[in-house]
Design an enzyme around this catalytic site. Structure first.
Site, PDB file in Angstrom:
ATOM      1  N   GLU A  81       0.794  -1.217   0.000  1.00 39.12           N
ATOM      2  CA  GLU A  81       0.000   0.000   0.000  1.00 39.12           C
ATOM      3  C   GLU A  81       0.833   1.278   0.000  1.00 39.12           C
ATOM      4  O   GLU A  81       0.304   2.369  -0.230  1.00 39.12           O
ATOM      5  CB  GLU A  81      -0.942   0.000   1.210  1.00 39.12           C
ATOM      6  CG  GLU A  81      -2.034  -1.066   1.092  1.00 39.12           C
ATOM      7  CD  GLU A  81      -2.941  -1.128   2.309  1.00 39.12           C
ATOM      8  OE1 GLU A  81      -2.544  -0.600   3.358  1.00 39.12           O
ATOM      9  OE2 GLU A  81      -4.031  -1.704   2.197  1.00 39.12           O
ATOM     10  N   GLU A 112       7.330 -22.096   6.463  1.00 36.31           N
ATOM     11  CA  GLU A 112       7.871 -21.205   7.500  1.00 36.31           C
ATOM     12  C   GLU A 112       9.114 -21.787   8.157  1.00 36.31           C
ATOM     13  O   GLU A 112       9.915 -21.052   8.741  1.00 36.31           O
ATOM     14  CB  GLU A 112       6.815 -20.904   8.556  1.00 36.31           C
ATOM     15  CG  GLU A 112       6.486 -22.037   9.495  1.00 36.31           C
ATOM     16  CD  GLU A 112       5.544 -21.596  10.609  1.00 36.31           C
ATOM     17  OE1 GLU A 112       5.812 -21.972  11.763  1.00 36.31           O
ATOM     18  OE2 GLU A 112       4.556 -20.884  10.339  1.00 36.31           O
TER      19      GLU A 112
END
Length: 310
Positions: A81, A112
């Protein structure tokens, strides 16, 4: 269940699934509120992290968001953003997620643990870069090894975790401990821990943008106006700051190719070239440029070095 706060059972979890719906929702909401409250204790460290972010961008470096699972989703959303909201060039932002950014709802959990992949991503980073590593446990191998390799290369590290004394903090230049309570759904860190991470990331990037001069009186003067809504917003910003009519604001934006800061100065009588030169002199800081316009020439030197920006 574990010695990690993020894995412990919540005191109100017993019988949760057997309670009335309204009571369940009230408890879940209270968990979210407690998570947000936990961020307040980390405000000094968030301020330190934001300064590092602003310095990295102002110095020509990159922001590197790193994580796994839901923590990575929170981090990547923040990074994605920044170009549209604050005009930070997309090429100055890297998004690193264990297993890659999903294109559908399939998000494998085993990635992960791939510390080698994290280290491989980290070795590409160096001095001037800033890693924002987000991990609820603070010990997830992918972001941990990425941060370790990046630090060896000279990058700086902002670490966000939800457990006290998390291993990731040992590598950090700024450690942001979000000590959220145990989750009502034990271990579901997309809940409280994720909410706290999202709030902290919002604060980090917004403060950094303010320090970079991308915000003026609460308006996003660095925005990239690439759709109808944002073009209208940019015109409103120019009209408000320059105190001109909407038509004049639109004309100024057209003259500057949509550069909102420069358009404000054009609306106040500068040519596009003069506006850009003035902003360059003041490191892209619109407030400093406006002060230069409004002060006698004899006082111009006093503000010549105000602000910092892209």
């Amino acid at each position: 269940m574990a010695d990690k706060q993020t894995e412990n059972l919540h005191a109100d979890a017993a019988g949760l699934d057997a309670r009335p719906v309204a009571e369940i929702l009230a408890l879940l909401l209270s968990g979210q509120a407690a998570a947000v409250a936990a961020v307040e204790r980390a405000l000094p460290d968030i301020a330190q992290g934001a300064r590092l972010m602003a310095d990295a961008i102002a110095g020509g470096g990159r922001l590197v968001y790193a994580g796994a699972g839901s923590s990575a989703l929170m981090a990547n959303a923040d990074g994605m953003e920044l170009p549209g909201t604050y005009g930070i060039p997309a090429e100055r932002i890297l998004l690193c997620m264990a297993g890659g950014i999903p294109t559908d709802a399939h998000m494998p959990g085993d990635t992960e643990d791939d510390g080698a992949a994290g280290a491989a991503a980290g070795v590409t980073l160096g001095a001037g870069d800033l890693v924002i590593a987000v991990t609820a446990s603070g010990s997830t191998p992918y972001p941990l090894e990425l941060a370790r390799a990046a630090r060896r290369g000279g990058a700086r590290i902002v670490a966000i975790a939800n457990n006290r004394n998390a291993p990731i903090f040992e590598l950090a230049d700024a450690s942001i401990a979000l000590l959220t309570p145990p989750e009502l759904i034990a271990g579901s860190t997309r809940m409280g821990a994720g909410t706290a991470q999202k709030v902290a990331l919002n604060l980090l990037s917004t403060l950094a943008a303010i320090q970079l001069g991308q915000v003026h009186d609460g308006m996003m003067v660095g925005l990239k106006a690439d759709n109808t809504k944002l073009r209208a917003r940019a015109a409103g910003i120019v009209a408000t700051i320059a105190e001109v009519r909407p038509a004049a604001a639109i004309k100024s934006l057209e003259a500057t190719g949509g550069d909102t800061k420069a358009a404000v100065l054009v609306a106040l009588g500068q040519t596009p070239g003069e506006a850009r030169a003035m902003l360059a002199t003041h490191h892209g800081n619109l407030r400093a440029a406006l002060a230069r316009l409004r002060l006698p020439a004899a006082n111009a030197g006093e503000i010549a070095n105000q602000g910092s920006s892209l």
